[in-house]
Design a protein around this motif. Sequence first.
Motif, PDB file in Angstrom:
ATOM      1  N   ASP A 158      85.302  65.217 -15.016  1.00 62.21           N
ATOM      2  CA  ASP A 158      84.873  66.610 -14.809  1.00 62.21           C
ATOM      3  C   ASP A 158      86.056  67.552 -14.601  1.00 62.21           C
ATOM      4  O   ASP A 158      86.064  68.388 -13.706  1.00 62.21           O
ATOM      5  CB  ASP A 158      83.896  66.709 -13.634  1.00 62.21           C
ATOM      6  N   GLY A 159      87.086  67.382 -15.407  1.00 60.57           N
ATOM      7  CA  GLY A 159      88.233  68.273 -15.385  1.00 60.57           C
ATOM      8  C   GLY A 159      89.326  67.899 -14.395  1.00 60.57           C
ATOM      9  O   GLY A 159      90.430  68.431 -14.469  1.00 60.57           O
ATOM     10  N   GLU A 160      89.061  66.987 -13.464  1.00 64.70           N
ATOM     11  CA  GLU A 160      90.082  66.551 -12.499  1.00 64.70           C
ATOM     12  C   GLU A 160      90.888  65.397 -13.097  1.00 64.70           C
ATOM     13  O   GLU A 160      90.319  64.364 -13.461  1.00 64.70           O
ATOM     14  CB  GLU A 160      89.444  66.088 -11.188  1.00 64.70           C
ATOM     15  N   GLN A 161      92.197  65.570 -13.177  1.00 62.57           N
ATOM     16  CA  GLN A 161      93.026  64.470 -13.658  1.00 62.57           C
ATOM     17  C   GLN A 161      93.093  63.402 -12.582  1.00 62.57           C
ATOM     18  O   GLN A 161      93.377  63.684 -11.423  1.00 62.57           O
ATOM     19  CB  GLN A 161      94.436  64.934 -14.030  1.00 62.57           C
ATOM     20  N   LYS A 166      79.074  62.558 -15.303  1.00 64.17           N
ATOM     21  CA  LYS A 166      80.190  63.499 -15.381  1.00 64.17           C
ATOM     22  C   LYS A 166      80.925  63.307 -16.699  1.00 64.17           C
ATOM     23  O   LYS A 166      80.877  62.240 -17.306  1.00 64.17           O
ATOM     24  CB  LYS A 166      81.159  63.266 -14.216  1.00 64.17           C
ATOM     25  N   THR A 167      81.632  64.349 -17.122  1.00 64.46           N
ATOM     26  CA  THR A 167      82.408  64.257 -18.353  1.00 64.46           C
ATOM     27  C   THR A 167      83.675  63.447 -18.108  1.00 64.46           C
ATOM     28  O   THR A 167      84.437  63.736 -17.185  1.00 64.46           O
ATOM     29  CB  THR A 167      82.789  65.665 -18.858  1.00 64.46           C
ATOM     30  N   ARG A 171      92.817  63.047 -28.466  1.00 63.95           N
ATOM     31  CA  ARG A 171      91.639  62.766 -27.645  1.00 63.95           C
ATOM     32  C   ARG A 171      91.103  61.406 -28.053  1.00 63.95           C
ATOM     33  O   ARG A 171      90.738  61.193 -29.206  1.00 63.95           O
ATOM     34  CB  ARG A 171      90.602  63.867 -27.866  1.00 63.95           C
ATOM     35  N   TYR A 231      90.574  62.079 -17.178  1.00 62.35           N
ATOM     36  CA  TYR A 231      89.953  63.165 -16.413  1.00 62.35           C
ATOM     37  C   TYR A 231      88.493  62.856 -16.153  1.00 62.35           C
ATOM     38  O   TYR A 231      87.802  62.295 -17.007  1.00 62.35           O
ATOM     39  CB  TYR A 231      90.025  64.474 -17.199  1.00 62.35           C
ATOM     40  N   ILE A 259      87.139  62.181 -19.918  1.00 59.79           N
ATOM     41  CA  ILE A 259      88.051  62.456 -21.031  1.00 59.79           C
ATOM     42  C   ILE A 259      89.257  61.527 -20.895  1.00 59.79           C
ATOM     43  O   ILE A 259      89.769  61.328 -19.793  1.00 59.79           O
ATOM     44  CB  ILE A 259      88.560  63.923 -20.997  1.00 59.79           C
ATOM     45  N   THR A 262      90.252  59.668  -7.554  1.00 58.54           N
ATOM     46  CA  THR A 262      89.908  61.088  -7.562  1.00 58.54           C
ATOM     47  C   THR A 262      89.933  61.604  -6.120  1.00 58.54           C
ATOM     48  O   THR A 262      89.978  60.819  -5.171  1.00 58.54           O
ATOM     49  CB  THR A 262      88.518  61.303  -8.189  1.00 58.54           C
ATOM     50  N   ASP A 321      85.664  61.148 -25.116  1.00 61.60           N
ATOM     51  CA  ASP A 321      84.940  62.310 -24.594  1.00 61.60           C
ATOM     52  C   ASP A 321      83.520  61.807 -24.384  1.00 61.60           C
ATOM     53  O   ASP A 321      82.798  61.570 -25.347  1.00 61.60           O
ATOM     54  CB  ASP A 321      84.989  63.470 -25.583  1.00 61.60           C
TER      55      ASP A 321
END
Length: 189
Positions: A156-159, A56-57, A66, A154, A59, A173, A69
Motif C-alpha cells: 500500500d505504498g509503504e516501502q 492491500k496492493t 515492475r 511495497y 508491488i 512494515t 502488482d
Amino acid sequence: MGSSKKGKTKIDWLQKAREHWSYKGEKRPPFAIEPKENQRSVWDFPRPPIIEKVSKTVIVNHKDTRIVDSRNALAVLETASPPTYYIPKDDVDMNTLITMPNKSSMCEWKGNAMYWTLKEMINVPVAWSYLNPFSEFEALKDHIAFYPQHLDCYIDGEQVRAQSSQFYAGWITSDLVGPFKGEPGTGHW
C-alpha cells in the motif's frame, strides 16, 4: 530398506524442527517489544504458521521494471518473523524470472522450495516457491515469494524493510514490532 530408513529420518527431522520453539504465539517473551495502537507483535504470530489473505496492493520492482502488482497476496505469519508475502503467478511478470535449478531448501512447515532469479542477476536468488507444498500450505501452490533484500517491495505504498538475513525474507512494515528472527543474537531462536 534404505528408502524406509531415509523416509523415517526425514519425518524425524520435520518433527524435531517443528517442536524446536519455546514461543509459539501464545505468550510474548520478556524481550519482545510491546506493540502500540495499530501495531502487531511478531511474537503474537502463531507456530505452526498461518496464512492470511492480503487485499492491500503489493508491488515489487527491480530498478525500473515492475515485477509484481497484486491485490491477491497471501502472507505467512510465523512467530518471531515478519510476514512473507506470496504472490499468485498470474500477478507476476514471469518473463523477468528464471529458475535456479541447483538451489533448493526444505521448510518444516511448507515443504521443498525452489528458487528464482532475475535474468539480469543470474546467481542471486530473488524469490522462491513451493511446487508441491505440504497439504497444510496447499494455498501457496502457484505463488511466488520475493526477497526484499534484493528488490524494492511495497505494501500500500509503504516501502518495506528487509528482514536482517540472507535466508529469511520477511517484509517489515511500520505496523510491526519485534525483535525479528535473523537479527544479531537471534540464532538460538
